[in-house]
Design a protein around this motif. Structure first.
Motif, PDB file in Angstrom:
ATOM      1  N   ILE A 237       0.886  -1.259  -0.062  1.00 53.29           N
ATOM      2  CA  ILE A 237      -0.126  -0.171   0.030  1.00 53.29           C
ATOM      3  C   ILE A 237       0.910   1.274  -0.325  1.00 53.29           C
ATOM      4  O   ILE A 237       1.771   1.267   0.880  1.00 53.29           O
ATOM      5  CB  ILE A 237      -0.831  -0.129   1.099  1.00 53.29           C
ATOM      6  N   LEU A 238       0.589   2.201  -1.080  1.00 52.04           N
ATOM      7  CA  LEU A 238       1.525   3.288  -1.160  1.00 52.04           C
ATOM      8  C   LEU A 238       1.638   4.184   0.106  1.00 52.04           C
ATOM      9  O   LEU A 238       2.534   4.892   0.339  1.00 52.04           O
ATOM     10  CB  LEU A 238       1.035   4.051  -2.520  1.00 52.04           C
ATOM     11  N   GLU A 239       0.588   4.299   0.718  1.00 50.85           N
ATOM     12  CA  GLU A 239       0.498   5.257   1.913  1.00 50.85           C
ATOM     13  C   GLU A 239       1.665   4.829   3.029  1.00 50.85           C
ATOM     14  O   GLU A 239       2.160   5.632   3.725  1.00 50.85           O
ATOM     15  CB  GLU A 239      -0.921   5.196   2.692  1.00 50.85           C
ATOM     16  N   PHE A 240       2.054   3.454   2.908  1.00 45.30           N
ATOM     17  CA  PHE A 240       2.867   2.886   4.144  1.00 45.30           C
ATOM     18  C   PHE A 240       4.398   3.073   3.555  1.00 45.30           C
ATOM     19  O   PHE A 240       5.153   3.428   4.324  1.00 45.30           O
ATOM     20  CB  PHE A 240       2.753   1.372   4.193  1.00 45.30           C
ATOM     21  N   ASP A 241       4.567   3.091   2.467  1.00 45.00           N
ATOM     22  CA  ASP A 241       6.102   3.305   1.761  1.00 45.00           C
ATOM     23  C   ASP A 241       6.005   3.995   0.431  1.00 45.00           C
ATOM     24  O   ASP A 241       5.802   3.098  -0.642  1.00 45.00           O
ATOM     25  CB  ASP A 241       6.507   1.724   1.777  1.00 45.00           C
ATOM     26  N   MET A 242       6.206   5.218   0.167  1.00 45.61           N
ATOM     27  CA  MET A 242       6.506   5.636  -1.011  1.00 45.61           C
ATOM     28  C   MET A 242       7.574   5.473  -1.730  1.00 45.61           C
ATOM     29  O   MET A 242       7.749   5.754  -3.167  1.00 45.61           O
ATOM     30  CB  MET A 242       6.164   7.223  -0.882  1.00 45.61           C
ATOM     31  N   TYR A 243       8.581   4.598  -1.332  1.00 43.19           N
ATOM     32  CA  TYR A 243       9.820   4.747  -1.702  1.00 43.19           C
ATOM     33  C   TYR A 243       9.974   3.296  -2.634  1.00 43.19           C
ATOM     34  O   TYR A 243      11.018   2.923  -3.162  1.00 43.19           O
ATOM     35  CB  TYR A 243      10.807   4.826  -0.926  1.00 43.19           C
ATOM     36  N   THR A 244       8.878   2.671  -2.549  1.00 39.76           N
ATOM     37  CA  THR A 244       9.166   1.248  -3.333  1.00 39.76           C
ATOM     38  C   THR A 244       8.755   1.381  -4.541  1.00 39.76           C
ATOM     39  O   THR A 244       8.846   0.582  -5.481  1.00 39.76           O
ATOM     40  CB  THR A 244       7.963   0.356  -2.538  1.00 39.76           C
ATOM     41  N   ALA A 245       7.926   2.533  -5.009  1.00 34.63           N
ATOM     42  CA  ALA A 245       7.775   2.790  -6.600  1.00 34.63           C
ATOM     43  C   ALA A 245       8.974   2.800  -7.476  1.00 34.63           C
ATOM     44  O   ALA A 245       9.779   3.288  -7.100  1.00 34.63           O
ATOM     45  CB  ALA A 245       6.915   4.150  -6.464  1.00 34.63           C
ATOM     46  N   LYS A 246       8.590   1.911  -8.644  1.00 31.35           N
ATOM     47  CA  LYS A 246       9.554   1.898  -9.552  1.00 31.35           C
ATOM     48  C   LYS A 246       8.980   2.329 -10.939  1.00 31.35           C
ATOM     49  O   LYS A 246       7.870   1.925 -11.106  1.00 31.35           O
ATOM     50  CB  LYS A 246      10.060   0.417  -9.848  1.00 31.35           C
ATOM     51  N   LYS A 247       9.772   2.725 -11.728  1.00 29.09           N
ATOM     52  CA  LYS A 247       9.631   2.877 -13.154  1.00 29.09           C
ATOM     53  C   LYS A 247      10.115   2.048 -14.065  1.00 29.09           C
ATOM     54  O   LYS A 247      11.232   1.664 -13.810  1.00 29.09           O
ATOM     55  CB  LYS A 247       9.979   4.353 -13.706  1.00 29.09           C
ATOM     56  N   ILE A 248       9.297   1.250 -14.798  1.00 28.99           N
ATOM     57  CA  ILE A 248       9.501   0.049 -15.319  1.00 28.99           C
ATOM     58  C   ILE A 248       9.108   0.147 -16.974  1.00 28.99           C
ATOM     59  O   ILE A 248       8.126   0.924 -17.185  1.00 28.99           O
ATOM     60  CB  ILE A 248       8.861  -1.314 -14.735  1.00 28.99           C
ATOM     61  N   GLU A 249       9.814  -0.464 -17.818  1.00 29.96           N
ATOM     62  CA  GLU A 249       9.742  -0.490 -19.298  1.00 29.96           C
ATOM     63  C   GLU A 249       8.686  -1.764 -19.483  1.00 29.96           C
ATOM     64  O   GLU A 249       8.551  -2.503 -18.823  1.00 29.96           O
ATOM     65  CB  GLU A 249      10.820  -0.460 -20.252  1.00 29.96           C
ATOM     66  N   PHE A 250       7.821  -1.703 -20.764  1.00 30.26           N
ATOM     67  CA  PHE A 250       7.245  -2.759 -21.186  1.00 30.26           C
ATOM     68  C   PHE A 250       8.530  -3.668 -21.735  1.00 30.26           C
ATOM     69  O   PHE A 250       9.602  -3.650 -21.877  1.00 30.26           O
ATOM     70  CB  PHE A 250       6.391  -2.358 -22.467  1.00 30.26           C
ATOM     71  N   GLY A 251       7.839  -4.976 -21.856  1.00 29.87           N
ATOM     72  CA  GLY A 251       8.816  -6.192 -22.386  1.00 29.87           C
ATOM     73  C   GLY A 251       9.224  -7.236 -21.313  1.00 29.87           C
ATOM     74  O   GLY A 251       8.802  -7.016 -20.193  1.00 29.87           O
ATOM     75  N   LYS A 252       9.752  -8.226 -21.849  1.00 23.95           N
ATOM     76  CA  LYS A 252      10.182  -9.418 -21.117  1.00 23.95           C
ATOM     77  C   LYS A 252      11.310  -9.217 -20.076  1.00 23.95           C
ATOM     78  O   LYS A 252      11.395  -9.525 -19.174  1.00 23.95           O
ATOM     79  CB  LYS A 252      10.404 -10.597 -21.983  1.00 23.95           C
ATOM     80  N   ASN A 253      12.097  -8.084 -20.090  1.00 22.94           N
ATOM     81  CA  ASN A 253      13.093  -7.742 -19.067  1.00 22.94           C
ATOM     82  C   ASN A 253      12.594  -6.546 -18.227  1.00 22.94           C
ATOM     83  O   ASN A 253      13.267  -6.340 -17.228  1.00 22.94           O
ATOM     84  CB  ASN A 253      14.571  -7.284 -19.980  1.00 22.94           C
ATOM     85  N   GLY A 254      11.607  -6.111 -18.737  1.00 23.40           N
ATOM     86  CA  GLY A 254      10.626  -5.140 -17.588  1.00 23.40           C
ATOM     87  C   GLY A 254       9.608  -5.558 -17.033  1.00 23.40           C
ATOM     88  O   GLY A 254      10.349  -6.211 -15.979  1.00 23.40           O
ATOM     89  N   ILE A 255       8.433  -5.337 -17.129  1.00 30.28           N
ATOM     90  CA  ILE A 255       7.352  -5.580 -16.524  1.00 30.28           C
ATOM     91  C   ILE A 255       7.268  -7.082 -16.380  1.00 30.28           C
ATOM     92  O   ILE A 255       6.789  -7.515 -15.229  1.00 30.28           O
ATOM     93  CB  ILE A 255       6.011  -4.767 -17.052  1.00 30.28           C
ATOM     94  N   ARG A 256       7.674  -7.796 -17.448  1.00 29.16           N
ATOM     95  CA  ARG A 256       7.156  -9.253 -17.025  1.00 29.16           C
ATOM     96  C   ARG A 256       8.314  -9.796 -15.906  1.00 29.16           C
ATOM     97  O   ARG A 256       7.631 -10.968 -15.178  1.00 29.16           O
ATOM     98  CB  ARG A 256       7.542 -10.065 -18.589  1.00 29.16           C
ATOM     99  N   LYS A 257       9.540  -9.436 -16.018  1.00 28.80           N
ATOM    100  CA  LYS A 257      10.424  -9.822 -15.124  1.00 28.80           C
ATOM    101  C   LYS A 257       9.757  -9.381 -13.645  1.00 28.80           C
ATOM    102  O   LYS A 257      10.073 -10.415 -12.769  1.00 28.80           O
ATOM    103  CB  LYS A 257      11.790  -9.400 -15.452  1.00 28.80           C
ATOM    104  N   GLU A 258       9.419  -8.252 -13.650  1.00 31.18           N
ATOM    105  CA  GLU A 258       8.976  -7.682 -12.303  1.00 31.18           C
ATOM    106  C   GLU A 258       7.528  -8.398 -11.808  1.00 31.18           C
ATOM    107  O   GLU A 258       7.553  -9.022 -10.589  1.00 31.18           O
ATOM    108  CB  GLU A 258       8.646  -6.162 -12.398  1.00 31.18           C
ATOM    109  N   VAL A 259       6.813  -8.903 -12.547  1.00 36.88           N
ATOM    110  CA  VAL A 259       5.635  -9.541 -12.259  1.00 36.88           C
ATOM    111  C   VAL A 259       6.095 -10.932 -11.750  1.00 36.88           C
ATOM    112  O   VAL A 259       5.539 -11.579 -10.606  1.00 36.88           O
ATOM    113  CB  VAL A 259       4.479  -9.669 -13.365  1.00 36.88           C
ATOM    114  N   TYR A 260       6.899 -11.539 -12.466  1.00 33.01           N
ATOM    115  CA  TYR A 260       7.343 -13.026 -11.953  1.00 33.01           C
ATOM    116  C   TYR A 260       8.100 -13.105 -10.562  1.00 33.01           C
ATOM    117  O   TYR A 260       8.000 -13.640  -9.930  1.00 33.01           O
ATOM    118  CB  TYR A 260       8.244 -13.643 -13.069  1.00 33.01           C
TER     119      TYR A 260
END
Length: 175
Positions: free
Chosen positions: A85-108
């Motif tokens: 939940i963003l209210e608890f920790d604003m610093y966990t947010a990341k900017k990610i790109e589309f693609g298998k080395n971006g969002i797919r890797k993060e979701v896995y």
């Protein structure tokens, strides 16, 4: 009496109606109406959303919504993700790109992280809950791409939400 003309009897024609065509049409109409009734039924699917408070989905020892993974979509193919939940920790947010080395890797990565945690607390069937939040400026292609990533990663529980919190709006504006 011998020369009496015989009475001419008219031949009685056998009047028989062939109902084969009528039966065929009846069956076709029955099938047509059965199919149209089945197609007219509203199709829906089960959607498991997290609890409003912490996103825990009930008991399970989760704190600060650690099963939650939020994906914010913005203009110019911009993706910002954060866990919990963003209210608890604003610093966990990341900017990610589309693609298998971006969002797919993060979701896995998040799927494995949540799965390992839930096994450790004794709830092995509970997985990650992904919340997808497209902004008004994001395009439809990005939403379809994210839904494809959910399918590829075999994420069972995800939702598309169009409401942004104040913190999320600030986060999109800053990144």
């Amino acid at each position: 009496m011998e020369n009496l003309p015989k009475k001419v009897r008219s031949k009685k024609l056998n009047t028989r109606v062939d109902l084969t065509a009528m039966v065929s049409i009846s069956f076709l109409l029955i099938i047509f109406f059965m199919v149209t009734i089945e197609l007219a039924k509203p199709k829906g699917f089960d959607l498991a959303l997290p609890d409003k408070e912490l996103g825990c989905g009930g008991e399970g020892g989760c704190s600060r919504g650690n099963r939650l993974y939020t994906i914010l979509l913005d203009e110019n193919d911009k993706i910002i993700t954060y866990s919990g939940i963003l209210e608890f920790d604003m610093y966990t947010a990341k900017k990610i790109e589309f693609g298998k080395n971006g969002i797919r890797k993060e979701v896995y990565r998040k799927k494995k992280e949540v799965s390992d945690y839930m096994i450790s607390v004794g709830k092995p069937k509970s997985g990650v809950i992904v919340i997808i939040k497209p902004s008004r400026k994001s395009n439809f292609k990005n939403l379809v791409d994210i839904l494809d990533e959910m399918k590829i990663a075999k994420i069972d529980t995800y939702a598309i939400v169009d409401e942004y919190t104040l913190e999320e709006s600030k986060l999109l504006a800053s990144k």
